[in-house]
Design a protein around this motif. Structure first.
Motif, PDB file in Angstrom:
ATOM      1  N   THR A   1      -5.010   9.872   8.022  1.00  0.00           N
ATOM      2  CA  THR A   1      -5.285   9.947   9.453  1.00  0.00           C
ATOM      3  C   THR A   1      -4.363   8.998  10.201  1.00  0.00           C
ATOM      4  O   THR A   1      -4.310   7.803   9.885  1.00  0.00           O
ATOM      5  N   LEU A   2      -3.625   9.520  11.171  1.00  0.00           N
ATOM      6  CA  LEU A   2      -2.724   8.680  11.959  1.00  0.00           C
ATOM      7  C   LEU A   2      -3.553   7.694  12.779  1.00  0.00           C
ATOM      8  O   LEU A   2      -4.414   8.098  13.559  1.00  0.00           O
ATOM      9  N   VAL A   3      -3.284   6.377  12.607  1.00  0.00           N
ATOM     10  CA  VAL A   3      -4.066   5.353  13.308  1.00  0.00           C
ATOM     11  C   VAL A   3      -3.221   4.513  14.255  1.00  0.00           C
ATOM     12  O   VAL A   3      -3.750   3.650  14.952  1.00  0.00           O
ATOM     13  N   GLY A   4      -1.927   4.738  14.303  1.00  0.00           N
ATOM     14  CA  GLY A   4      -1.106   3.980  15.239  1.00  0.00           C
ATOM     15  C   GLY A   4       0.365   4.141  14.961  1.00  0.00           C
ATOM     16  O   GLY A   4       0.772   4.787  13.987  1.00  0.00           O
ATOM     17  N   ASN A   5       1.161   3.547  15.837  1.00  0.00           N
ATOM     18  CA  ASN A   5       2.603   3.589  15.678  1.00  0.00           C
ATOM     19  C   ASN A   5       3.164   2.243  16.119  1.00  0.00           C
ATOM     20  O   ASN A   5       3.077   1.892  17.300  1.00  0.00           O
ATOM     21  N   VAL A   6       3.694   1.496  15.175  1.00  0.00           N
ATOM     22  CA  VAL A   6       4.232   0.178  15.471  1.00  0.00           C
ATOM     23  C   VAL A   6       5.572   0.349  16.181  1.00  0.00           C
ATOM     24  O   VAL A   6       6.483   0.999  15.658  1.00  0.00           O
ATOM     25  N   ASN A   7       5.686  -0.239  17.357  1.00  0.00           N
ATOM     26  CA  ASN A   7       6.881  -0.058  18.186  1.00  0.00           C
ATOM     27  C   ASN A   7       7.975  -1.024  17.746  1.00  0.00           C
ATOM     28  O   ASN A   7       8.224  -2.057  18.378  1.00  0.00           O
ATOM     29  N   LEU A   8       8.654  -0.678  16.683  1.00  0.00           N
ATOM     30  CA  LEU A   8       9.698  -1.519  16.099  1.00  0.00           C
ATOM     31  C   LEU A   8      11.061  -1.163  16.673  1.00  0.00           C
ATOM     32  O   LEU A   8      11.332   0.013  16.951  1.00  0.00           O
TER      33      LEU A   8
END
Length: 321
Positions: free
Chosen positions: A296-303
């Motif tokens: 389950t997609l729980v986030g996206n780290v903005n790197l």
């Protein structure tokens, strides 16, 4: 105490300066969409094939270490194995080059994952850094498991205690010990230790078999039959990206996959598989049934430069700070 994820970029962030500097980032597990914090830069100019894809947290010290990719893509030879310690906060990186045992040992593939766990071949079961090395090419695909002792510089050896005797080709890195089973992420369950309480990840579709997990036998180096990864709708997950994998190893156990783009998936249903004896898969009456888990997609780290693909972030570990 709070849980933080760590990752390392694979490109020089200061191209106008001498040498190479690879940035290390930290982000809270409680909010993957929070802005990541740069904790430091690793001087990678003296690290052959400096892509530090393998990241793991030592359960004894609580510190994170990284290990470089097995070999540059397309290369027929493997460079030195470099382990970089203390890449978490307080940032104090120090590198060492473990001695290969035997002396002609070469790591197998082009992609790597790592985590710390017990060495079940030694009395007292000391902690070692395990490194999974994978190649997803159709002609020579597969994975091999290695272990690096925590001494400085320590030793690195191939874990191959199953099937036929190790061949020269496997020892010298031209064949996998688990042919056809590609993985580039590794997570070891140190809350509930056991020789098969570990999982390897494959979120690439380049090898033609979709997103998968494998149980790992830390004593023999053998991977189980594949565990298919499905999305929350029950369909096969299709993301086609290199991955890191990590357990929280704290409190309520959680398993997270971190993609090179910064996307984070929580994995559930793996409990059925780890509870099964040996390398067998869970029963059909488990939460997910035998042979699959749910992502389950729980986030996206903005790197920085992750979305464009200019910098990939493939290593991943979780530290309780």
């Amino acid at each position: 105490m709070a849980l933080y994820g760590y990752t390392i970029g694979d490109a020089d962030i200061n191209p106008n300066q001498g040498g190479e500097q690879f940035a290390v980032y930290r982000f809270p597990i409680s909010s993957f969409n929070a802005t990541p914090q740069k904790v430091g830069e690793i001087n990678a100019g003296n690290i052959p094939n400096a892509d530090l894809e393998g990241l793991g947290t030592n359960p004894t010290t609580g510190r994170a270490s990284a290990i470089n990719e097995a070999r540059a893509s397309g290369s027929t030879t493997a460079g030195s194995v470099i382990r970089v310690n203390n890449v978490d906060q307080p940032f104090a990186p120090a590198s060492a080059s473990p001695t290969p045992t035997p002396s002609d040992l070469r790591r197998f593939g082009f992609d790597s994952g790592a985590d710390f766990g017990r060495d079940y071949s030694v009395a007292g079961q000391p902690i070692v850094l395990y490194n999974i090395s994978g190649n997803n090419s159709s002609s020579n695909g597969g994975s091999s498991l290695y272990k690096v002792t925590t001494a400085n510089p320590g030793t690195i050896s191939l874990v191959d205690g199953f099937g036929p005797a190790t061949t020269a080709a496997q020892r010298q890195g031209t064949q996998a010990t688990n042919p056809g089973k590609f993985a580039d992420g590794l997570a070891i369950d140190n809350l509930n230790p056991g020789r098969t309480r570990a999982l390897a990840s494959d979120f690439s579709t380049a090898d033609g078999d979709g997103a998968q997990l494998y149980k790992v036998d830390l004593l023999t180096g053998e991977l189980s039959a594949p565990i298919t990864v499905r999305n929350s709708s029950g369909q096969a997950l299709s993301v086609n990206a290199d991955s890191g994998l990590a357990f929280t190893n704290s409190g309520s156990q959680g398993l997270f996959a971190f993609l090179e783009t910064g996307a984070v998936y929580q994995i559930t249903g793996y409990q059925d598989e780890l509870a099964a004896s040996g390398l067998g898969l869970g029963s059909a009456t488990g939460t997910n049934g035998a042979g699959f888990a749910t992502a389950t997609l729980v986030g996206n780290v903005n790197l920085p430069s992750a979305a464009s693909g200019a910098i990939d972030y493939e290593g991943f570990t979780i530290v309780n700070e």
